[in-house]
Design a protein around this motif. Sequence first.
Motif, PDB file in Angstrom:
ATOM      1  N   ASP A  79    -144.028  38.345 -46.991  1.00 21.86           N
ATOM      2  CA  ASP A  79    -142.846  38.747 -47.730  1.00 21.86           C
ATOM      3  C   ASP A  79    -142.206  37.454 -48.233  1.00 21.86           C
ATOM      4  N   VAL A  80    -142.139  37.289 -49.561  1.00 19.88           N
ATOM      5  CA  VAL A  80    -141.624  36.056 -50.163  1.00 19.88           C
ATOM      6  C   VAL A  80    -140.379  36.428 -50.949  1.00 19.88           C
ATOM      7  N   ARG A  81    -139.288  35.662 -50.744  1.00 19.36           N
ATOM      8  CA  ARG A  81    -138.046  35.999 -51.420  1.00 19.36           C
ATOM      9  C   ARG A  81    -137.134  34.806 -51.616  1.00 19.36           C
ATOM     10  N   TYR A  82    -136.267  34.957 -52.597  1.00 19.39           N
ATOM     11  CA  TYR A  82    -135.136  34.054 -52.783  1.00 19.39           C
ATOM     12  C   TYR A  82    -133.902  34.843 -52.407  1.00 19.39           C
ATOM     13  N   THR A  92    -137.520  39.409 -54.653  1.00 22.79           N
ATOM     14  CA  THR A  92    -138.488  39.565 -53.569  1.00 22.79           C
ATOM     15  C   THR A  92    -139.837  39.968 -54.145  1.00 22.79           C
ATOM     16  N   THR A  93    -140.878  39.591 -53.430  1.00 22.15           N
ATOM     17  CA  THR A  93    -142.231  40.014 -53.756  1.00 22.15           C
ATOM     18  C   THR A  93    -143.054  39.959 -52.474  1.00 22.15           C
ATOM     19  N   THR A  94    -144.217  40.542 -52.514  1.00 20.46           N
ATOM     20  CA  THR A  94    -145.150  40.462 -51.388  1.00 20.46           C
ATOM     21  C   THR A  94    -146.491  39.996 -51.933  1.00 20.46           C
ATOM     22  N   LEU A  95    -147.255  39.355 -51.073  1.00 17.20           N
ATOM     23  CA  LEU A  95    -148.600  38.942 -51.462  1.00 17.20           C
ATOM     24  C   LEU A  95    -149.464  38.814 -50.227  1.00 17.20           C
ATOM     25  N   PRO A 104    -150.182  31.051 -57.185  1.00 12.09           N
ATOM     26  CA  PRO A 104    -149.013  30.636 -57.967  1.00 12.09           C
ATOM     27  C   PRO A 104    -147.982  31.758 -58.079  1.00 12.09           C
ATOM     28  N   LEU A 105    -146.729  31.411 -57.890  1.00 21.43           N
ATOM     29  CA  LEU A 105    -145.609  32.329 -58.076  1.00 21.43           C
ATOM     30  C   LEU A 105    -144.541  31.601 -58.881  1.00 21.43           C
ATOM     31  N   ALA A 106    -144.060  32.233 -59.947  1.00 26.31           N
ATOM     32  CA  ALA A 106    -143.002  31.646 -60.769  1.00 26.31           C
ATOM     33  C   ALA A 106    -141.738  32.479 -60.588  1.00 26.31           C
ATOM     34  N   PHE A 107    -140.722  31.882 -59.977  1.00 27.13           N
ATOM     35  CA  PHE A 107    -139.430  32.532 -59.792  1.00 27.13           C
ATOM     36  C   PHE A 107    -138.556  32.135 -60.970  1.00 27.13           C
ATOM     37  N   ARG A 108    -138.180  33.128 -61.790  1.00 27.80           N
ATOM     38  CA  ARG A 108    -137.415  32.841 -62.999  1.00 27.80           C
ATOM     39  C   ARG A 108    -136.024  33.474 -62.885  1.00 27.80           C
ATOM     40  N   PHE A 109    -135.040  32.605 -62.757  1.00 31.74           N
ATOM     41  CA  PHE A 109    -133.656  33.053 -62.794  1.00 31.74           C
ATOM     42  C   PHE A 109    -133.290  33.199 -64.263  1.00 31.74           C
ATOM     43  N   VAL A 124    -144.606  40.553 -60.736  1.00 27.24           N
ATOM     44  CA  VAL A 124    -144.900  41.041 -59.384  1.00 27.24           C
ATOM     45  C   VAL A 124    -143.615  41.209 -58.572  1.00 27.24           C
ATOM     46  N   THR A 125    -142.495  41.396 -59.250  1.00 33.42           N
ATOM     47  CA  THR A 125    -141.203  41.530 -58.591  1.00 33.42           C
ATOM     48  C   THR A 125    -141.123  42.872 -57.874  1.00 33.42           C
ATOM     49  N   LYS A 126    -140.812  42.853 -56.599  1.00 33.28           N
ATOM     50  CA  LYS A 126    -140.543  44.087 -55.855  1.00 33.28           C
ATOM     51  C   LYS A 126    -139.066  44.444 -55.991  1.00 33.28           C
TER      52      LYS A 126
END
Length: 161
Positions: A79-82, A92-95, A104-109, A124-126
């Motif tokens: 479980d990966v989150r900001y 949040t996302t899961t992988l 690779p994961l790109a977190f875009r605010f 892939v945003t949950k």
Amino acid sequence: MSYPPHPSYPPMPGAVTPLIAYPHPISPPPGHAVLVVSVNRGPYLVPAPSTSRFKVDRQVVAIPGEGTWHVAVPAGPHDVRYTDFMGIPVMTTTLVAHPGALHPLAFRFGGWRNRVYDGHGTDVTKFGMWSNYSILLVTLVVLGVLCCGGFGLVAGLSTSP
């Protein structure tokens, strides 16, 4: 008097510690994978990564700011989150991390929504909270309607015979 520079991250040679962000590419320890996390500053006056916390399986991983960071994680589901500074999830996302693989994961605010994308550009945003600007806009509209509507109601009641 000059002081030697203090590195803000562990030096490149040597063992890689899981759940520590490195600003350079790393090779994963046996049984681990690497998250390649890209973070933008967002459209905010204060960069979003400096006020948010990056978490993998509820453990805080210190990512000091915007840019690309490499984090070794054990193989398996994550479980990966900001979150914001109070712990409320922003994205949040899961992988499922495969041993020896790069994920690779790109977190875009963003201006309207906060989103997470994988290495292929797929969303892939949950859960992606609305940005601070869109929350502020909705709040101002609601307050404007309540405020102006309340004044209109009071003015209408006071002028009726």
